[in-house]
Design a protein around this motif. Sequence first.
Motif, short mmCIF file in Angstrom:
data_model
loop_
_atom_site.label_atom_id
_atom_site.label_comp_id
_atom_site.label_asym_id
_atom_site.label_seq_id
_atom_site.Cartn_x
_atom_site.Cartn_y
_atom_site.Cartn_z
N GLU A 186 0.86 -1.17 0.00
CA GLU A 186 0.00 0.00 0.00
C GLU A 186 0.89 1.22 0.00
O GLU A 186 1.83 1.31 0.80
N THR A 187 0.63 2.15 -0.90
CA THR A 187 1.44 3.36 -1.02
C THR A 187 0.99 4.39 0.00
O THR A 187 -0.09 4.28 0.59
N PRO A 188 1.80 5.44 0.23
CA PRO A 188 1.39 6.52 1.14
C PRO A 188 0.09 7.18 0.70
O PRO A 188 -0.61 7.76 1.53
N GLU A 189 -0.24 7.07 -0.60
CA GLU A 189 -1.49 7.63 -1.12
C GLU A 189 -2.66 6.66 -0.97
O GLU A 189 -3.74 6.88 -1.51
N ARG A 190 -2.42 5.55 -0.24
CA ARG A 190 -3.43 4.52 0.01
C ARG A 190 -3.85 3.77 -1.24
O ARG A 190 -4.98 3.28 -1.36
N ARG A 191 -2.95 3.65 -2.17
CA ARG A 191 -3.20 2.86 -3.37
C ARG A 191 -2.54 1.50 -3.20
O ARG A 191 -1.41 1.40 -2.73
N ARG A 192 -3.24 0.45 -3.60
CA ARG A 192 -2.70 -0.90 -3.48
C ARG A 192 -2.13 -1.37 -4.81
O ARG A 192 -2.76 -1.20 -5.86
N ILE A 193 -0.94 -1.97 -4.75
CA ILE A 193 -0.23 -2.45 -5.93
C ILE A 193 0.27 -3.85 -5.64
O ILE A 193 0.60 -4.19 -4.50
N ALA A 194 0.29 -4.69 -6.66
CA ALA A 194 0.73 -6.07 -6.50
C ALA A 194 1.90 -6.36 -7.44
O ALA A 194 2.15 -5.62 -8.40
N TYR A 195 2.59 -7.46 -7.16
CA TYR A 195 3.73 -7.86 -7.98
C TYR A 195 3.79 -9.39 -7.99
O TYR A 195 3.62 -10.04 -6.94
N SER A 196 3.98 -9.96 -9.16
CA SER A 196 4.17 -11.41 -9.27
C SER A 196 5.43 -11.66 -10.08
O SER A 196 5.81 -10.86 -10.93
N GLU A 197 6.07 -12.79 -9.80
CA GLU A 197 7.37 -13.07 -10.43
C GLU A 197 7.44 -14.52 -10.87
O GLU A 197 6.91 -15.42 -10.21
N GLY A 198 8.08 -14.73 -12.02
CA GLY A 198 8.26 -16.08 -12.54
C GLY A 198 9.69 -16.28 -13.01
O GLY A 198 10.62 -15.64 -12.52
N GLN A 199 9.86 -17.13 -14.00
CA GLN A 199 11.18 -17.42 -14.54
C GLN A 199 11.71 -16.22 -15.34
O GLN A 199 11.19 -15.91 -16.40
N GLN A 200 12.72 -15.56 -14.82
CA GLN A 200 13.39 -14.46 -15.52
C GLN A 200 12.45 -13.30 -15.88
O GLN A 200 12.64 -12.63 -16.89
N ASN A 201 11.42 -13.10 -15.07
CA ASN A 201 10.52 -11.98 -15.36
C ASN A 201 9.72 -11.62 -14.12
O ASN A 201 9.61 -12.41 -13.18
N GLY A 202 9.17 -10.44 -14.12
CA GLY A 202 8.31 -9.99 -13.04
C GLY A 202 7.25 -9.08 -13.61
O GLY A 202 7.45 -8.46 -14.67
#
Length: 292
Positions: free
Chosen positions: A236-252
């Motif tokens: 969650e950012t200071p602006e209250r926005r939610r962000i996600a991240y996923s990662e696999g083989q040699q990439n994100g």
Amino acid sequence: MTGVGAGDELTATEAATACEAEREPDPSDSLRTFGAVVQALREHAGLSRVQFGELVRFSKHTVESVELGRRMPDASFVERAEEALGNTGALRRAACFLTRGEAGLAAWFRQWARLERRAVSLCTYECRLVPGLLQSEGYARAVFDNSIPPLSDQQLEAQVVARLERQRMLTERPNVPFSFIVEEHVLRRRLGGVEVMRGLLDHVLALTAPRNVTFQVMPMDAEYHACLDGPMRLLETPERRRIAYSEGQQNGRLITDAKEVSLLCQCYDTLRSQALHPKDSRGLLERLRGEL
């Protein structure tokens, strides 16, 4: 950075050596993008690198390094390039967002790493390895020692240093809640050997002791599992926005779509209820430590 005047005389070998010495050790995406814009504007103006170099009073080797994202342009390069390429303001504005490459961080992970440093909350689910924020030095070395192709000693050290540097967040930001859910089998895998795993479990127990850090284990005998699609990170950012991240083989992949992020948050919240209670998870870590 000192420019080389177009009239300065350098041998081909000297120029190549100078260019190589001035390269960014690990060029960032912003440098590559800025360089591509400079090249496109130069070619649109019908200028060769030599001709453009004469206008901006830098050698063609410097121009090439900037265009290929291998060199951080200084203010004088940006200003002269603006004047030579139409004075649109595009290069001045783009230069404000330039960042150097961060040694030891994969290119696809850098944007997330920058967001991490500003986050007001951070959640991590891992099913492959102990999360980087919790890895001991020995465990991190074992991870990078398994890289294919093998890393050089210098590359391995840069990776380890960068990983341990990120961990400072856990101690320097006591008001930020950190949540980790890790698969039990990850903690049972003796990556690097018994001594490395002893050190890792001690390290995890120490880092997850503060009140703002929650650590849960997803047991191997669980009958239900809300995150079978793979590892994920949420912040969650200071602006209250939610962000996600996923990662696999040699990439994100950075995920900003509100609907997709909301779904991942639901999955993580459900997984929290399916994983062991933090107190029981800590007890499991201590038992695993005693078994080694």
